[in-house]
Design a protein around this motif. Structure first.
Motif, short mmCIF file in Angstrom:
data_model
loop_
_atom_site.label_atom_id
_atom_site.label_comp_id
_atom_site.label_asym_id
_atom_site.label_seq_id
_atom_site.Cartn_x
_atom_site.Cartn_y
_atom_site.Cartn_z
N ALA A 1 0.83 -1.20 0.00
CA ALA A 1 0.00 0.00 0.00
C ALA A 1 0.86 1.26 0.00
CB ALA A 1 -0.92 0.00 1.22
N ALA A 2 1.93 1.25 0.80
CA ALA A 2 2.82 2.41 0.83
C ALA A 2 3.50 2.64 -0.51
CB ALA A 2 3.86 2.22 1.93
N ALA A 3 3.90 1.54 -1.18
CA ALA A 3 4.53 1.68 -2.49
C ALA A 3 3.57 2.28 -3.51
CB ALA A 3 5.04 0.31 -2.96
N ILE A 4 2.31 1.85 -3.47
CA ILE A 4 1.31 2.40 -4.40
C ILE A 4 1.06 3.87 -4.11
CG2 ILE A 4 -1.10 2.23 -5.11
CD1 ILE A 4 -0.92 -0.77 -4.65
N VAL A 5 1.00 4.22 -2.83
CA VAL A 5 0.83 5.63 -2.46
C VAL A 5 2.00 6.47 -2.97
CG1 VAL A 5 0.80 7.22 -0.49
CG2 VAL A 5 -0.62 5.17 -0.46
N SER A 6 3.20 5.94 -2.86
CA SER A 6 4.38 6.66 -3.36
C SER A 6 4.28 6.90 -4.86
CB SER A 6 5.64 5.86 -3.03
OG SER A 6 6.77 6.45 -3.63
N ALA A 7 3.87 5.86 -5.61
CA ALA A 7 3.74 6.03 -7.06
C ALA A 7 2.65 7.04 -7.40
CB ALA A 7 3.44 4.67 -7.70
N ALA A 8 1.54 7.02 -6.65
CA ALA A 8 0.46 7.98 -6.91
C ALA A 8 0.89 9.40 -6.61
CB ALA A 8 -0.76 7.60 -6.06
N LEU A 9 1.60 9.60 -5.51
CA LEU A 9 2.10 10.94 -5.19
C LEU A 9 3.08 11.45 -6.25
CD1 LEU A 9 2.68 10.62 -1.33
CD2 LEU A 9 0.89 11.91 -2.49
N SER A 10 3.88 10.55 -6.78
CA SER A 10 4.82 10.95 -7.83
C SER A 10 4.08 11.40 -9.08
CB SER A 10 5.75 9.78 -8.16
OG SER A 10 6.48 9.38 -7.02
N ALA A 11 3.03 10.64 -9.46
CA ALA A 11 2.25 11.03 -10.63
C ALA A 11 1.56 12.38 -10.42
CB ALA A 11 1.22 9.94 -10.93
N VAL A 12 1.06 12.59 -9.20
CA VAL A 12 0.42 13.87 -8.90
C VAL A 12 1.43 15.01 -8.98
CG1 VAL A 12 -0.64 15.19 -7.03
CG2 VAL A 12 -1.46 12.91 -7.54
N ALA A 13 2.63 14.77 -8.48
CA ALA A 13 3.65 15.81 -8.51
C ALA A 13 4.03 16.20 -9.93
CB ALA A 13 4.89 15.34 -7.75
N LEU A 14 3.98 15.26 -10.85
CA LEU A 14 4.35 15.55 -12.24
C LEU A 14 3.22 16.19 -13.03
CD1 LEU A 14 6.36 12.30 -13.14
CD2 LEU A 14 7.27 14.62 -12.79
N THR A 15 1.98 15.81 -12.75
CA THR A 15 0.83 16.31 -13.53
C THR A 15 0.16 17.52 -12.90
OG1 THR A 15 -0.63 14.74 -12.40
CG2 THR A 15 0.38 14.03 -14.46
N GLY A 16 0.41 17.76 -11.61
CA GLY A 16 -0.23 18.88 -10.94
C GLY A 16 -1.45 18.44 -10.15
N THR A 17 -1.86 19.25 -9.21
CA THR A 17 -2.98 18.94 -8.33
C THR A 17 -3.99 20.08 -8.33
OG1 THR A 17 -1.93 19.91 -6.37
CG2 THR A 17 -1.46 17.60 -6.84
N TRP A 18 -5.16 19.76 -7.82
CA TRP A 18 -6.18 20.78 -7.67
C TRP A 18 -5.73 21.82 -6.64
CZ3 TRP A 18 -9.15 21.97 -3.28
CH2 TRP A 18 -10.21 22.86 -3.50
N THR A 19 -5.01 21.37 -5.63
CA THR A 19 -4.50 22.30 -4.61
C THR A 19 -3.53 23.31 -5.21
OG1 THR A 19 -4.71 20.57 -2.94
CG2 THR A 19 -3.33 22.44 -2.38
N GLY A 20 -2.64 22.82 -6.07
CA GLY A 20 -1.70 23.72 -6.73
C GLY A 20 -2.40 24.72 -7.62
N LYS A 21 -3.47 24.28 -8.27
CA LYS A 21 -4.21 25.20 -9.15
C LYS A 21 -4.89 26.29 -8.33
CE LYS A 21 -7.83 25.26 -12.66
NZ LYS A 21 -8.83 24.44 -13.41
N VAL A 22 -5.46 25.91 -7.19
CA VAL A 22 -6.12 26.90 -6.34
C VAL A 22 -5.11 27.92 -5.81
CG1 VAL A 22 -7.36 27.21 -4.16
CG2 VAL A 22 -8.04 25.38 -5.72
#
Length: 221
Positions: free
Chosen positions: A104-125
């Protein structure tokens, strides 16, 4: 080895019972002959004595043999349990041994990496907020360079900062997963992917924040 020993013991006991039975039968035959019984009566007395002696002895031997076999089976089972390594027992009984938490931790790490590369709703706000603040600051007047910096530069830097935070979290989680013991191969693969993508996202965020890759546009003199 243990089976052969048990068979030899059972065979020796059977021989002893047979010898005892034959001795008692012979004694009964002699007693009957001395009493003046007929040959048929002597033979019947011999058979009866042998049967009455052999039956309990055979039953006792069978019981002893079964007990020895049960004890040997229990001993073999205990030896097999003792041969199992403590680490294997701990891995089988421990929740970490199943790899669920590490996976589960490994999957979370991969998801956070994808978010960091594509951007987040928080960053847009956050970027839109910085844009609005810049517009308010320059509404009463300001040079073109100041407008560019306040309206666009701060927004871009804020987006890079938010993405960098996500990339750093992804990298930290991936490193923690890789340091865990007894992790399955697929967990290691996902964690490595998360670490690589997280490192790449962190590099891009730092470069964007400090204008290393793309600098702010400038106005002509």
């Amino acid at each position: 080895m243990d089976t052969k020993t048990t068979e030899k013991t059972a065979a020796s006991k059977t021989d002893e019972v047979a010898e005892g039975t034959s001795t008692e039968a012979a004694g009964a035959a002699e007693a009957a002959a001395e009493a003046g019984a007929t040959p048929a009566a002597v033979a019947a007395e011999t058979v009866a004595a042998a049967g009455s002696t052999a039956a309990p002895a055979a039953e006792d031997d069978a019981t002893d043999l079964l007990d020895e076999q049960d004890e040997q089976a229990e001993q073999d089972e205990q030896d097999e349990q003792d041969d199992v390594a403590p680490d294997e027992l701990e891995a089988a009984s421990s929740p970490e041994g199943t790899g669920i938490g590490a996976g589960a931790a490994a999957i979370v790490s991969a998801a956070l990496s994808a978010v960091a590369l594509t951007g987040t709703w928080t960053g847009k706000v956050v970027a839109e907020r910085e844009t609005l603040i810049g517009q308010i600051k320059t509404s009463a007047g300001g040079s073109p360079a100041q407008q560019i910096n306040e309206i666009y530069g701060d927004a871009w830097h804020s987006t890079a900062l938010v993405n960098g935070v996500f990339a750093l979290l992804a990298l930290v989680v991936a490193v923690l997963v890789l340091t865990l013991p007894r992790r399955p191969a697929w967990v290691r693969a996902v964690a490595v992917a998360g670490a690589v993508l997280g490192g790449l996202g962190l590099l891009l965020s730092v470069g964007t924040y400090f204008d290393l890759f793309l600098s702010l546009p400038t106005t002509g003199s």
